[in-house]
Design an enzyme around this catalytic site. Structure first.
Site, PDB file in Angstrom:
ATOM      1  N   LYS A  38       0.841  -1.205   0.000  1.00 46.06           N
ATOM      2  CA  LYS A  38       0.000   0.000   0.000  1.00 46.06           C
ATOM      3  C   LYS A  38       0.875   1.254   0.000  1.00 46.06           C
ATOM      4  CE  LYS A  38      -0.351  -0.348   5.029  1.00 46.06           C
ATOM      5  NZ  LYS A  38      -1.181  -0.846   6.145  1.00 46.06           N
ATOM      6  N   ARG A 136     -10.286  -0.742  15.392  1.00 44.99           N
ATOM      7  CA  ARG A 136     -10.213   0.130  14.218  1.00 44.99           C
ATOM      8  C   ARG A 136     -11.287  -0.330  13.238  1.00 44.99           C
ATOM      9  NH1 ARG A 136      -4.620   0.731  10.835  1.00 44.99           N
ATOM     10  NH2 ARG A 136      -4.974  -1.495  10.557  1.00 44.99           N
ATOM     11  N   TYR A 264      13.960  31.191   6.389  1.00 41.29           N
ATOM     12  CA  TYR A 264      12.736  31.921   6.751  1.00 41.29           C
ATOM     13  C   TYR A 264      12.655  32.164   8.247  1.00 41.29           C
ATOM     14  CZ  TYR A 264      10.609  31.314   2.137  1.00 41.29           C
ATOM     15  OH  TYR A 264      10.330  31.363   0.810  1.00 41.29           O
ATOM     16  N   MET A 313       9.982  24.817   1.279  1.00 47.13           N
ATOM     17  CA  MET A 313       9.201  23.910   0.438  1.00 47.13           C
ATOM     18  C   MET A 313      10.098  23.023  -0.425  1.00 47.13           C
ATOM     19  SD  MET A 313       6.222  24.717  -2.370  1.00 47.13           S
ATOM     20  CE  MET A 313       5.281  25.762  -1.281  1.00 47.13           C
TER      21      MET A 313
HETATM   22  C1  PLP Z   1      -0.418  -1.876   6.775  1.00 46.80           C
HETATM   23  C2  PLP Z   1      -0.986  -3.141   7.256  1.00 46.80           C
HETATM   24  C3  PLP Z   1      -0.171  -4.262   7.451  1.00 46.80           C
HETATM   25  C4  PLP Z   1       1.344  -4.222   7.380  1.00 46.80           C
HETATM   26  O1  PLP Z   1       1.827  -3.764   8.631  1.00 46.80           O
HETATM   27  P1  PLP Z   1       3.391  -3.622   8.895  1.00 46.80           P
HETATM   28  O2  PLP Z   1       3.475  -3.191  10.309  1.00 46.80           O
HETATM   29  O3  PLP Z   1       3.878  -2.566   7.959  1.00 46.80           O
HETATM   30  O4  PLP Z   1       4.006  -4.925   8.628  1.00 46.80           O
HETATM   31  C5  PLP Z   1      -0.781  -5.467   7.783  1.00 46.80           C
HETATM   32  N1  PLP Z   1      -2.121  -5.535   7.919  1.00 46.80           N
HETATM   33  C6  PLP Z   1      -2.933  -4.473   7.784  1.00 46.80           C
HETATM   34  C7  PLP Z   1      -4.389  -4.640   7.972  1.00 46.80           C
HETATM   35  C8  PLP Z   1      -2.398  -3.231   7.458  1.00 46.80           C
HETATM   36  O5  PLP Z   1      -3.205  -2.172   7.325  1.00 46.80           O
END
Ligand code: PLP
Length: 370
Positions: A38, A136, A264, A313
């Site tokens: 991701k 979550r 800045y 930036m």
């Molecule tokens: C991002 C994610 C992972 C990977 O987690 P890491 O700590 O980067 O290994 C695994 N499962 C879910 C549901 C995630 O959102």
């Protein structure tokens, strides 16, 4: 101004392979590995990483959003891809692109079911997400009975996976809580085996789970950050190699007398004669302003140089008074010889955030392709 290409993210595929094997060797032999790619594969390059992970033996990939999964399909990857956060409006695309949704509430399940009926689909693979304590996303443990009853009578979906997520697998002081999550997950898995089917893939562990709780590997693990070379504690970090190195070159050098200011709002004021290097990357490239004013260090000729003044930036300035250097010299912001943890010396964030924030305008350069 030098071109932004002077700043680049070097992605080392040998390091990725090394980390993959470290994780693999920590797991029971038949454990499948889902490569989590991701957010542009944690800020690296989704397609390059996805393909490499498949060639290393990953049986699944996972992304957060459907668009990310569609990119892989368009580039010819046909292995199972789990979408962690599918949206209701994604339903037609899930079917069209053969992407696997994580299903975490009844509302989504009902809508998915309706779409499958409409399209005459049977046995559409899904992964069910259970909330074992993270709070979550996921069906609560108290939903499991009703859920398995619903699914046992449903021919449109096929439960290909049941999974959950650990909250604090990398924190030894939370081992008792992690064990509670593992126990909850076992209960859910047993209920699915009894009532739905016996051939699904159970998966619980993220990177810290793999490295710190391999006894909870179940059938598959979801490896993310560790593949990219970061652990969540020193013990986990020990054997990993950082994959992505953010590098740039000194754009300009100048020596300033005491009393001069830099950048800045004049946030840095020289107390003595100082040598200042301007680097062509800034917050638009992913180096947050929180790292200005001596909160982070970069590496130049093997020596650490603090960021001084406010991060701009497109540029930032470092104090190189003690370092022999010239314009054009290479600087490592963070990476293999100077990790994101070393850069972020006051631990204002975590490697996850630092590496995923490297913006898309930074050129990606892949090394060690073979
Ligand atoms: C991002 C994610 C992972 C990977 O987690 P890491 O700590 O980067 O290994 C695994 N499962 C879910 C549901 C995630 O959102």
């Amino acid at each position: 101004m030098p071109k932004v290409e002077e700043t680049r993210l070097e992605i080392d595929l040998n390091a990725l392979a090394h980390n993959y094997h470290v994780l693999k060797s920590n797991l029971p032999a038949n454990t499948q590995i889902m490569g989590v790619v991701k957010a542009f594969a944690y800020g690296t390059d989704s397609i390059v990483m996805g393909k490499k992970l498949v060639s290393l033996g990953a049986t699944h990939l996972a992304v957060a959003y459907i668009e990310e999964g569609m990119r892989f399909r368009r580039r010819g990857l046909d292995i199972p891809i789990l979408i962690f956060y599918p949206q209701l409006e994604d339903l037609p695309k899930l079917l069209e692109y053969n992407l696997t949704p994580s299903v975490y509430n009844f509302h989504f399940l009902e809508n998915l079911n309706a779409a499958l009926i409409e399209h005459n689909v049977i046995d559409f693979p899904i992964h069910i997400k259970i909330n074992t304590g993270m709070n979550r996303l996921g069906f609560d443990m108290t939903d499991v009975n009703r859920l398995t009853q619903l699914l046992s009578a449903n021919k449109h979906v096929k439960v290909e996976g049941v999974f959950s997520h650990l909250s604090a697998a990398g924190m030894p002081e939370e081992n008792e809580f992690t064990q509670l999550q593992i126990d909850n997950f076992k209960v859910a898995v047993e209920a699915f085996k009894r009532n739905v089917n016996t051939s699904f893939i159970a998966h619980l562990c993220n990177s810290s789970g793999i490295l710190s709780h391999p006894e909870a590997a179940f059938d598959m693990v979801r490896a993310g950050i560790a593949l990219y070379g970061y652990g969540n504690n020193p013990e986990e970090q020990k054997n990993l190699q950082v994959v992505a190195s953010l590098k740039t070159r000194i754009a300009q050098l100048r020596v300033i007398p005491p009393g001069s200011s830099v950048g800045y709002d004049r946030k840095f004021k020289a107390e003595k004669t100082s040598k200042i290097a301007t680097l062509p990357l800034g917050y638009a490239d992913g180096i947050s302003r929180i790292y200005g004013n001596q909160k982070a260090e970069v590496l130049l000729h093997g020596k650490k140089a603090p960021i001084i003044g406010n991060v701009c930036m497109d540029t930032l300035m470092v104090d190189v008074s003690e370092i022999e250097c010239k314009e054009g010299d290479e600087v490592l912001i963070f990476g293999k010889q100077h990790t994101a943890l070393a850069f972020d010396k006051e631990k204002q964030s975590i490697p996850y955030e630092l590496i995923t924030r490297i913006s898309q305008r930074v050129t990606r350069v892949v090394i060690n392709k073979e």
